[in-house]
Design a protein around this motif. Structure first.
Motif, mmCIF file in Angstrom:
data_model
loop_
_atom_site.group_PDB
_atom_site.id
_atom_site.type_symbol
_atom_site.label_atom_id
_atom_site.label_comp_id
_atom_site.label_asym_id
_atom_site.label_seq_id
_atom_site.Cartn_x
_atom_site.Cartn_y
_atom_site.Cartn_z
ATOM 1 N N GLY A 152 26.045 15.861 85.832
ATOM 2 C CA GLY A 152 24.857 15.081 85.523
ATOM 3 C C GLY A 152 23.542 15.823 85.638
ATOM 4 N N VAL A 153 23.600 17.142 85.763
ATOM 5 C CA VAL A 153 22.392 17.959 85.900
ATOM 6 C C VAL A 153 22.350 18.983 84.782
ATOM 7 N N LYS A 185 10.441 21.652 78.564
ATOM 8 C CA LYS A 185 11.038 21.350 77.263
ATOM 9 C C LYS A 185 11.704 19.976 77.222
ATOM 10 N N ALA A 186 12.204 19.524 78.368
ATOM 11 C CA ALA A 186 12.732 18.160 78.394
ATOM 12 C C ALA A 186 11.617 17.153 78.146
ATOM 13 N N GLY A 187 10.404 17.444 78.622
ATOM 14 C CA GLY A 187 9.270 16.560 78.377
ATOM 15 C C GLY A 187 8.950 16.432 76.901
ATOM 16 N N LEU A 188 9.082 17.533 76.159
ATOM 17 C CA LEU A 188 8.848 17.474 74.716
ATOM 18 C C LEU A 188 9.880 16.581 74.034
ATOM 19 N N VAL A 189 11.117 16.694 74.467
ATOM 20 C CA VAL A 189 12.180 15.860 73.876
ATOM 21 C C VAL A 189 11.955 14.394 74.215
ATOM 22 N N GLY A 196 7.030 13.402 82.202
ATOM 23 C CA GLY A 196 8.185 14.095 81.653
ATOM 24 C C GLY A 196 9.436 13.932 82.504
ATOM 25 N N ALA A 197 10.241 14.974 82.522
ATOM 26 C CA ALA A 197 11.577 14.905 83.119
ATOM 27 C C ALA A 197 11.533 14.745 84.630
ATOM 28 N N ILE A 254 17.560 15.922 85.754
ATOM 29 C CA ILE A 254 18.567 14.910 86.048
ATOM 30 C C ILE A 254 18.790 14.080 84.788
ATOM 31 N N VAL A 255 19.964 14.219 84.217
ATOM 32 C CA VAL A 255 20.255 13.622 82.912
ATOM 33 C C VAL A 255 20.126 12.102 82.942
#
Length: 377
Positions: A93-94, A104-108, A330-331, A344-345
């Motif tokens: 889950g990580v 980059k997770a924040g952009l997604v 973001g993430a 953390i997915v």
């Protein structure tokens, strides 16, 4: 909103695997291509590509109104080939990988949130390519976009436990130079003016500017001086990092450092540098945080936590021009800039849902009804 976790994981991995160290403009250009392609796929529109001094920035504008600015960056601190030792993989889950958490997770998250909106009229998404080293080429662009907007939502990574960042210290950076006079250290040291001794006086003077009660840190960092072991040093220098919670404190330390004077006869002191980012003070984010917290509670994913941090972001610039700014959307994860950088997915859907609902609410209000800043200001 349908569960798009698998698609978000794949999108984050795609961006992470396209490495983007800030100091490699070719890599930044390739990363901009990857971000642009993802945005075009999800949002149905190619971005404007804004290249300034060789650095690639991207902007999506939806509609004529300028109301909500989403802000992020695609550059990272990680050198090329880091992906070999830190692969973009998911385990237990990580999601790990260089630049995954920052940001980059924040952009997604931003793109998937916008994709879920039936109407994006009034939204701008700005993705810059030089945030990590201080936004030298993008600062003017960021400030111009902020002045057109009533609210700025920054997709930098969340604090511990998913906390939003409602205050950031301002950053100032300086380089203090001392010029003395060289002389033989054994034959006639009294004929010299020792730049290293003068430097020690200046280091102490600078360190004394800190104020722990007000949260102001003044940290002498890298130091250089001298030429050989038997020569009175003629030149020396040191760098200074200043962090302040308020504009008043940032101004106080700035004026003091620029006013440094030599202690030794014959020594000359000069200072380069200055204020890099103004503080993001709590008043700039209070209304937006209260709004986000109310929305999160209504969605069953609240309450939200707020925190103040010492690190700066491009949100400091937007708050500095007077636009209400909420950061840390973001993430959720940790390890920014470190070997254990991770996301953390399980938190991705909730963060996306919150952002979608927050944007939607801001867009439904007329500029005159927004109790923040008029877009015409």
């Amino acid at each position: 909103m349908p569960d798009r976790t698998a698609a978000m994981i794949a999108d984050i991995q795609r961006l992470v695997r396209c490495e983007s160290p800030s100091d490699d403009l070719d890599a930044i250009a390739r990363s901009a291509d990857a971000v642009a392609l993802l945005g075009e796929t999800l949002l149905g529109r190619a971005p404007e590509r804004l290249t300034i001094d060789g650095c690639a920035h991207l902007r999506w504008r939806f509609g004529e109104g300028e109301r909500v600015l989403l802000l992020g960056h695609h550059d990272t601190v990680w050198p090329l080939s880091s992906i070999r030792s830190h692969p973009a993989e998911v385990e237990d889950g990580v999601l790990r990988g260089p630049g995954s958490f920052d940001m980059k997770a924040g952009l997604v998250i931003a793109m998937h949130a916008l994709a879920a909106l039936p109407d994006r009229d009034g939204v701008t998404l700005l993705v810059t390519g030089d945030e990590e080293p201080g936004s030298a080429t993008s600062r003017t662009l960021i400030e111009e976009e902020a002045r057109r907007s009533s609210a700025v939502l920054v997709l930098e990574a969340a604090g511990p436990g998913g906390a939003l960042k409602t205050a950031r210290k301002g950053v100032s950076r300086y380089e203090v130079h001392v010029r003395g006079r060289a002389a033989h250290a054994g034959l006639e040291p009294e004929q010299g003016v020792n730049a290293t001794i003068e430097l020690s006086h200046q280091i102490q003077a600078v360190a004394d500017l800190a104020d722990s009660h007000l949260g102001t840190t003044v940290t002498p960092t890298r130091m250089r001086g001298g030429t050989t072991s038997n020569t009175v040093p003629a030149h020396a220098s040191f760098m200074v990092d200043v962090r302040a919670r308020t504009v008043a404190e940032q101004r106080r330390t700035h004026e003091a450092i620029l006013s440094l004077t030599p202690r030794l006869d014959g020594a000359v002191v000069s200072v380069k540098g200055g204020i890099n980012r103004p503080p993001l003070e709590p008043d700039a984010s209070a209304e937006l945080f209260a709004r986000a917290d109310r929305i999160a509670r209504g969605l069953g994913i609240g309450p939200l936590r707020a925190m103040a941090v010492g690190g700066a972001s491009d949100g400091n610039f937007t708050a500095g021009v007077g636009t209400p700014t909420l950061d840390g959307l973001g993430a959720v994860g940790g390890g920014a800039h470190a070997d254990d950088e991770h996301v953390i997915v399980a938190e991705l859907p909730a963060r996306t849902l919150l952002l979608t609902a927050l944007i939607a609410e801001l867009l439904t209000e007329s500029p005159a009804g927004v109790p923040m800043r008029s877009a015409a200001r």
